[in-house]
Scaffold this active site. Structure first.
Site, PDB file in Angstrom:
ATOM      1  N   PHE A 255       0.958  14.871   0.281  1.00 10.81           N
ATOM      2  CA  PHE A 255       0.106  14.000  -0.881  1.00 10.81           C
ATOM      3  C   PHE A 255      -0.951  13.026  -0.150  1.00 10.81           C
ATOM      4  O   PHE A 255      -0.554  12.291   0.568  1.00 10.81           O
ATOM      5  CB  PHE A 255       1.033  13.012  -1.723  1.00 10.81           C
ATOM      6  CG  PHE A 255       0.225  12.389  -2.616  1.00 10.81           C
ATOM      7  CD1 PHE A 255      -0.214  13.108  -3.972  1.00 10.81           C
ATOM      8  CD2 PHE A 255       0.001  10.763  -2.698  1.00 10.81           C
ATOM      9  CE1 PHE A 255      -1.023  12.230  -4.937  1.00 10.81           C
ATOM     10  CE2 PHE A 255      -0.786  10.423  -3.786  1.00 10.81           C
ATOM     11  CZ  PHE A 255      -1.436  11.083  -4.763  1.00 10.81           C
TER      12      PHE A 255
ATOM     13  N   LYS B 249      -2.257   1.238   0.465  1.00 12.00           N
ATOM     14  CA  LYS B 249      -0.962   0.538  -0.050  1.00 12.00           C
ATOM     15  C   LYS B 249      -0.626  -0.799   0.332  1.00 12.00           C
ATOM     16  O   LYS B 249      -1.310  -1.748  -0.250  1.00 12.00           O
ATOM     17  CB  LYS B 249       0.262   1.508  -0.123  1.00 12.00           C
ATOM     18  CG  LYS B 249      -0.096   2.961  -0.907  1.00 12.00           C
ATOM     19  CD  LYS B 249       1.344   3.483  -1.237  1.00 12.00           C
ATOM     20  CE  LYS B 249       1.156   4.538  -2.303  1.00 12.00           C
ATOM     21  NZ  LYS B 249       0.448   5.753  -2.015  1.00 12.00           N
TER      22      LYS B 249
ATOM     23  N   ASP C  90      -2.378  10.247   7.859  1.00 12.77           N
ATOM     24  CA  ASP C  90      -2.545   9.739   6.570  1.00 12.77           C
ATOM     25  C   ASP C  90      -1.150   8.578   6.459  1.00 12.77           C
ATOM     26  O   ASP C  90       0.066   9.054   6.403  1.00 12.77           O
ATOM     27  CB  ASP C  90      -2.182  10.598   5.682  1.00 12.77           C
ATOM     28  CG  ASP C  90      -2.244   9.855   4.075  1.00 12.77           C
ATOM     29  OD1 ASP C  90      -2.217   8.736   4.177  1.00 12.77           O
ATOM     30  OD2 ASP C  90      -2.453  10.511   3.086  1.00 12.77           O
TER      31      ASP C  90
HETATM   32  C1  LIG Z   1      -0.473   6.736  -2.270  1.00 21.53           C
HETATM   33  C2  LIG Z   1      -0.973   7.619  -1.045  1.00 21.53           C
HETATM   34  C3  LIG Z   1      -2.242   8.021  -1.004  1.00 21.53           C
HETATM   35  C4  LIG Z   1      -3.382   7.918  -2.415  1.00 21.53           C
HETATM   36  O1  LIG Z   1      -3.636   6.297  -2.373  1.00 21.53           O
HETATM   37  P1  LIG Z   1      -4.467   5.750  -3.651  1.00 21.53           P
HETATM   38  O2  LIG Z   1      -4.584   4.364  -3.342  1.00 21.53           O
HETATM   39  O3  LIG Z   1      -3.549   5.948  -4.901  1.00 21.53           O
HETATM   40  O4  LIG Z   1      -5.687   6.531  -3.639  1.00 21.53           O
HETATM   41  C5  LIG Z   1      -2.651   8.775  -0.276  1.00 21.53           C
HETATM   42  N1  LIG Z   1      -2.062   9.187   0.849  1.00 21.53           N
HETATM   43  C6  LIG Z   1      -0.442   8.814   0.889  1.00 21.53           C
HETATM   44  C7  LIG Z   1       0.361   9.283   1.742  1.00 21.53           C
HETATM   45  C8  LIG Z   1       0.078   8.167  -0.382  1.00 21.53           C
HETATM   46  O5  LIG Z   1       1.240   7.905  -0.473  1.00 21.53           O
END
Ligand SMILES: *Cc1c(COP(=O)(O)O)cnc(C)c1O
Length: 399
Positions: free
Chosen positions: A138, A252, A223
Site C-alpha cells: 500500500f 504518519k 516506504d
Molecule cells: C498510510 C500509508 C501511505 C499513505 O499515506 P497518506 O498520508 O494516507 O497519504 C503510504 N504508504 C504506507 C506504507 C502507508 O501505511
C-alpha cells in the site's frame, strides 16, 4: 439521543460516505487514552493508524505547536523557515539521507519519490519507465501511488492507472530478478507491509533488493510511512536489516498527527529535483515542521526509542500467550515492535466492535486481521489491559 448518535447523524448528512465510521465521535485525547462525545474513555491501541506515536496531545509537541502558532504559520517555499531547516537537520543527522523534501502526506511523499526516480534516469539520458513493487503493498491514494499499490481494490474503477508497474510476491527475490530490467527506474517496498496485514520483510530480503537494484542501475525506495519513526524500536525499520535505500518516504507518525510527509534522499537523487521540477504549497509548513521537530527530539533524545523497544517486547510476549490461549481462533500473530497483527480464523469486524464496547480501540488490516499500532509510550499495564479485552472480544466473536 446520545451526543455520539447526534454527531453520527450530522456527519452522515454532510460528509462524503467514503469512510465507514465507528459509532463514536472522539473529542479529546491524553497520552494513550481518548474520550468520546458522551464522556466514555478508550485505551488507544491503534494510535490514529500508527500516527500518534507519542500519544495524544503530548505536552512537548503541543508546546512546540503553540509556540510556533504565535510566531509564524505559513510563508511558502519562496522563503526559508527555521522549523523546516531544524527538522531536515534532525532527519539528515539520523538516517542515510543527505537532503529532505517536505510535503503533507504519505501519498505525496511516495509521489515525489516515484517522480524523482523517473527523472533521475531521464536526466542521465537513460529513460526507465518501469517500477517493481509488491503484491499486498500500500503506497497511498493518488493515481501514481494507487498504481504502485499491489492490491487491485485500490485502483479498480480509476483506470487507466499510471503505466509501468510490475509486481512481485513480497519476499520473493527470484521473482524480483525476473521483473527487474534495464527499464526499471526503482524498486519500491515497505520494509514492513502494513495495510495488507502486517508482514515484516523476511530476513535478507531488503539486502537482496539492494543487490538487485545496484546490479541493474535501479534505485531502491523504502516506504516507511507506517513502519518508520520508532515503531520498530529503531528510528527507521530498515535499520534492522542494515540496508539503506536511495529514497525513503515518511509521514504518519512524523508529525504525531499534524499532517506532514517527507522524502529523504541521497545527494545523487536530491540533485535531480532542481528548482521548478517539483513543489508543494504547504510542504515544509512551519507549524507542521515545528511539531515534527519536537517528535524527532523526543524520539532521538527523549528515551522514546528505548520505551518503544521495551513495549514492543512486552506486546510480543503477551500476543504469543494470547495465541496459545485462544487455540484455533488465532491463525497467527506476527509483526515487529509496536506494529502487530493477530490473524483470526474468521472476519474481525465483530472483534473490533467488541473491543470498542469494552473501551479499547483496535483496527483491522484486511478482513481477518486485527492490527495493533499503539502509541510508543504505552505502558505494560496498559498493554495487559488491552490484550485482556482483545482476548475476550475474540472469544465472544469467534466462539
Ligand atoms: C498510510 C500509508 C501511505 C499513505 O499515506 P497518506 O498520508 O494516507 O497519504 C503510504 N504508504 C504506507 C506504507 C502507508 O501505511
Amino acid at each position: 439521543m446520545t451526543r455520539n448518535q447526534e454527531l453520527l447523524d450530522q456527519a452522515e448528512a454532510v460528509l462524503v460516505a467514503n469512510y465507514r465510521p465507528l459509532p463514536i465521535t472522539l473529542v479529546r485525547g491524553e497520552g494513550c487514552h481518548l474520550f468520546d462525545a458522551d464522556g466514555a474513555r478508550y485505551l488507544d491501541l491503534m494510535g490514529g493508524i500508527a500516527t500518534a506515536a507519542l500519544g495524544h496531545c503530548h505536552p512537548k509537541v503541543t508546546a512546540a505547536l503553540e509556540e510556533q502558532a504565535r510566531k509564524l504559520w505559513h510563508v511558502s517555499n519562496l522563503f526559508g523557515s527555521e522549523p523546516k531547516i531544524r527538522l531536515a537537520e534532525q532527519l539528515v543527522a539520523n538516517c542515510f539521507a543527505d537532503r529532505v523534501f517536505f510535503c503533507n502526506s504519505g501519498a505525496e511523499a511516495n509521489e515525489a519519490a516515484l517522480k524523482c526516480a523517473r527523472r533521475f534516469h531521464a536526466e542521465r539520458g537513460d529513460p526507465r519507465p518501469e517500477f517493481v513493487a509488491f503484491d499486498g503493498s500500500f503506497h497511498g491514494r493518488t493515481l501514481f501511488t494507487v498504481s504502485a499499490t499491489g492490491q487491485p481494490a485500490y485502483w479498480k474503477g480509476f483506470e487507466p492507472v499510471v503505466s509501468g508497474f510490475r509486481f512481485a510476491p513480497f519476499g520473493d527475490l527470484d521473482a524480483v530478478r525476473e521483473q527487474v530490467s534495464e527499464r526499471t527506474a526503482a524498486i519500491l517496498v515497505e520494509p514492513v507491509q502494513g495495510e495488507s496485514g502486517v508482514w515484516p520483510a523476511p530476513p535478507g530480503f531488503l539486502a537482496g533488493l539492494r543487490e538487485i537494484a545496484d546490479a541493474s542501475g535501479a534505485l531502491l525506495i523504502f516506504d516507511e510511512v507506517q513502519c518508520g519513526m520508532g515503531r520498530m524500536g529503531t528510528l527507521f525499520a530498515h535499520e534492522h536489516e542494515g540496508v539503506s535505500p536511495d529514497l525513503m518516504t515518511l509521514a504518519k507518525a512524523l508529525g504525531n498527527g499534524i499532517p506532514i510527509g517527507a522524502l529523504c534522499a541521497t545527494e545523487a537523487c536530491a540533485e535531480i529535483l532542481v528548482p521548478g521540477s517539483h513543489a508543494s504549497t504547504f510542504g515544509g509548513n512551519p507549524l507542521a515542521c515545528a511539531a515534527a521537530s519536537a517528535v524527532m527530539t523526543e524520539l532521538v533524545e527523549g528515551g522514546v526509542l528505548e520505551q518503544s523497544r521495551q513495549a514492543g517486547a512486552h506486546l510480543e510476549a503477551k500476543l504469543d500467550a494470547l495465541a496459545a490461549s485462544l487455540g484455533d481462533r488465532v491463525v497467527e500473530v506476527r509483526g515487529r515492535g509496536l506494529l502487530r497483527a493477530i490473524e483470526c480464523a474468521g472476519p474481525v469486524a465483530a472483534v473490533i466492535e467488541g473491543c470498542l464496547r469494552a473501551g479499547v480501540l483496535v483496527i483491522s488490516a484486511g478482513e481477518s486481521v486485527v492490527r495493533l499500532a499503539p502509541p510508543l509510550i504505552i505502558g505494560e499495564a496498559e498493554i495487559d489491559t488491552g490484550i485482556g479485552v482483545l482476548e475476550g472480544a475474540i472469544r465472544e466473536a469467534l466462539g
